[in-house]
Design a protein around this motif. Structure first.
Motif, PDB file in Angstrom:
ATOM      1  N   GLN A 166       3.329   9.050   0.087  1.00 52.07           N
ATOM      2  CA  GLN A 166       3.194   8.597  -1.317  1.00 52.07           C
ATOM      3  C   GLN A 166       1.941   8.744  -1.891  1.00 52.07           C
ATOM      4  O   GLN A 166       1.640   9.285  -2.957  1.00 52.07           O
ATOM      5  N   ARG A 223       0.716  -1.227  -0.081  1.00 50.70           N
ATOM      6  CA  ARG A 223       0.156  -0.006  -0.075  1.00 50.70           C
ATOM      7  C   ARG A 223       0.884   1.324  -0.112  1.00 50.70           C
ATOM      8  O   ARG A 223       1.808   1.074   0.712  1.00 50.70           O
ATOM      9  N   GLY A 243       8.715   6.796   3.454  1.00 49.93           N
ATOM     10  CA  GLY A 243       8.535   6.372   2.178  1.00 49.93           C
ATOM     11  C   GLY A 243       8.754   7.707   1.199  1.00 49.93           C
ATOM     12  O   GLY A 243       7.980   7.555   0.020  1.00 49.93           O
ATOM     13  N   LYS A 244       9.510   8.674   1.607  1.00 44.65           N
ATOM     14  CA  LYS A 244       9.759  10.068   0.761  1.00 44.65           C
ATOM     15  C   LYS A 244      10.437   9.587  -0.426  1.00 44.65           C
ATOM     16  O   LYS A 244      10.165  10.082  -1.379  1.00 44.65           O
ATOM     17  N   THR A 245      11.467   8.293  -0.645  1.00 43.40           N
ATOM     18  CA  THR A 245      11.962   8.245  -1.876  1.00 43.40           C
ATOM     19  C   THR A 245      11.042   7.804  -2.862  1.00 43.40           C
ATOM     20  O   THR A 245      11.132   8.376  -4.128  1.00 43.40           O
ATOM     21  N   GLY A 264      11.484   7.604   7.340  1.00 43.06           N
ATOM     22  CA  GLY A 264      11.198   6.257   7.353  1.00 43.06           C
ATOM     23  C   GLY A 264       9.588   6.020   6.812  1.00 43.06           C
ATOM     24  O   GLY A 264       8.775   5.047   6.542  1.00 43.06           O
TER      25      GLY A 264
HETATM   26  P1  ADP Z   1      12.033   8.377   3.965  1.00 43.56           P
HETATM   27  O1  ADP Z   1      12.787   8.927   3.136  1.00 43.56           O
HETATM   28  O2  ADP Z   1      10.857   8.849   4.267  1.00 43.56           O
HETATM   29  O3  ADP Z   1      12.870   8.384   5.262  1.00 43.56           O
HETATM   30  P2  ADP Z   1      12.422   5.812   2.672  1.00 43.56           P
HETATM   31  O4  ADP Z   1      11.864   6.228   1.336  1.00 43.56           O
HETATM   32  O5  ADP Z   1      13.868   5.625   3.141  1.00 43.56           O
HETATM   33  O6  ADP Z   1      11.459   6.841   3.774  1.00 43.56           O
HETATM   34  O7  ADP Z   1      11.497   4.448   3.069  1.00 43.56           O
HETATM   35  C1  ADP Z   1      11.845   3.838   4.297  1.00 43.56           C
HETATM   36  C2  ADP Z   1      11.393   2.585   4.261  1.00 43.56           C
HETATM   37  O8  ADP Z   1      10.079   1.994   4.162  1.00 43.56           O
HETATM   38  C3  ADP Z   1      12.374   1.779   3.304  1.00 43.56           C
HETATM   39  O9  ADP Z   1      12.932   0.468   3.552  1.00 43.56           O
HETATM   40  C4  ADP Z   1      11.271   1.461   1.936  1.00 43.56           C
HETATM   41  O10 ADP Z   1      11.713   0.453   1.407  1.00 43.56           O
HETATM   42  C5  ADP Z   1      10.220   1.184   2.633  1.00 43.56           C
HETATM   43  N1  ADP Z   1       8.919   1.470   2.237  1.00 43.56           N
HETATM   44  C6  ADP Z   1       8.521   2.750   1.401  1.00 43.56           C
HETATM   45  N2  ADP Z   1       7.490   2.821   0.874  1.00 43.56           N
HETATM   46  C7  ADP Z   1       6.723   1.795   1.341  1.00 43.56           C
HETATM   47  C8  ADP Z   1       5.499   1.054   0.911  1.00 43.56           C
HETATM   48  N3  ADP Z   1       4.553   1.520   0.447  1.00 43.56           N
HETATM   49  N4  ADP Z   1       5.217  -0.040   1.680  1.00 43.56           N
HETATM   50  C9  ADP Z   1       6.052  -0.936   2.222  1.00 43.56           C
HETATM   51  N5  ADP Z   1       7.227  -0.226   2.684  1.00 43.56           N
HETATM   52  C10 ADP Z   1       7.711   0.909   2.039  1.00 43.56           C
END
Ligand code: ADP
Ligand code: MG
Length: 235
Positions: free
Chosen positions: A40, A35, A62-64, A60
């Motif tokens: 996102q 999800r 999911g900003k990437t 954590g």
């Molecule tokens: P942020 O940049 O906000 O600190 P990241 O983009 O690094 O966060 O994502 C943090 C973790 O969550 C990573 O291990 C990523 O693979 C995981 N993740 C990101 N989006 C999802 C999602 N939609 N569902 C499950 N895991 C996710």
């Protein structure tokens, strides 16, 4: 990834099946992204409308993928429009700036996972790793669709005209709250000075916190942005 950070227990990425290519949805499923997270869910539709985005969401959250997914989709859209001559024209369409080489490598790994079913259509290079002479050849001949870089490496490649951003469509500053504390102020200013970037492109500023530095970057890099401030547990 805790459940509270996900947008809705029932929502899956298929809520975006009208917006996202099946190859991206398949890669997301392989990655175990069942999800969209909150950031996102909010950022992806707005980003696909080419809005500038400032997203503040905790580490954590999911900003990437919140910026990688729309960037990939926009490149696929451009390349699949049969009438468009641009589709055939190979050029760098997205630049992702990350404060450190280690973080740049992590983002590149996630991005390549997302692009695994579109490898022929979308190329991606992390220019923060590798020697400059090797990069020079890759950048000048292949013109990767997406370039991931530290600001220092990006500016050096721009100054040497190895990296050309005349066809840039999206520019991301990730870890915006860290990027200035790593001493990249002047570098970012030079990148945005108008010498290297086209007049119109979409910008993303992604940050865990809202600091004075982020405000400064906002003024420097965003035009009329949508501001997403996602507190923990907020929906
Ligand atoms: P942020 O940049 O906000 O600190 P990241 O983009 O690094 O966060 O994502 C943090 C973790 O969550 C990573 O291990 C990523 O693979 C995981 N993740 C990101 N989006 C999802 C999602 N939609 N569902 C499950 N895991 C996710
Ligand atoms: Mg991050």
């Amino acid at each position: 990834m805790v459940e509270s950070r996900l947008v809705d227990a029932k929502a899956t990425f298929t809520i975006f099946s009208h917006l996202l290519d099946a190859r991206l949805l398949r890669a997301l499923a392989d990655m175990g992204f069942a999800r969209p997270t909150l950031v996102q869910a909010k950022a992806i539709p707005l980003a696909l409308e080419s809005k500038d985005i400032l997203a503040r969401a905790q580490t954590g959250s999911g900003k990437t993928a919140a910026y990688c997914i729309p960037i990939a989709q926009k490149i696929l859209n451009a390349k699949s429009s049969v009438d468009s001559e641009d589709a055939l024209y190979q050029a760098t369409r997205a630049l992702i700036l990350i404060p450190t080489r280690e973080l740049a490598q992590q983002v590149t790994i996630s991005l390549k996972e997302l692009l695994k079913y579109c490898e022929k259509e979308i190329s991606c290079v992390n220019v923060s790793a590798g020697t400059t002479s090797h990069l020079q050849r890759t950048l000048l001949s292949d013109k990767p669709d997406i370039v991931v870089a530290t600001p220092t490496r990006a500016l050096a490649l721009l100054q040497s005209k190895t990296l050309l951003l005349t066809d840039l469509e999206s520019l991301v500053i990730d870890e915006a709250d860290l990027i200035l504390s790593y001493g990249h102020d002047e570098t970012i200013r030079q990148i945005f000075s108008g010498m290297y970037l086209p007049k119109v492109f979409q910008s993303f500023l992604m940050s865990a916190t809202m600091t004075e530095d982020v405000e400064l970057l906002k003024g420097l890099t965003l035009r009329n942005p949508v501001i997403l401030r996602l507190e923990q547990g907020e929906d």
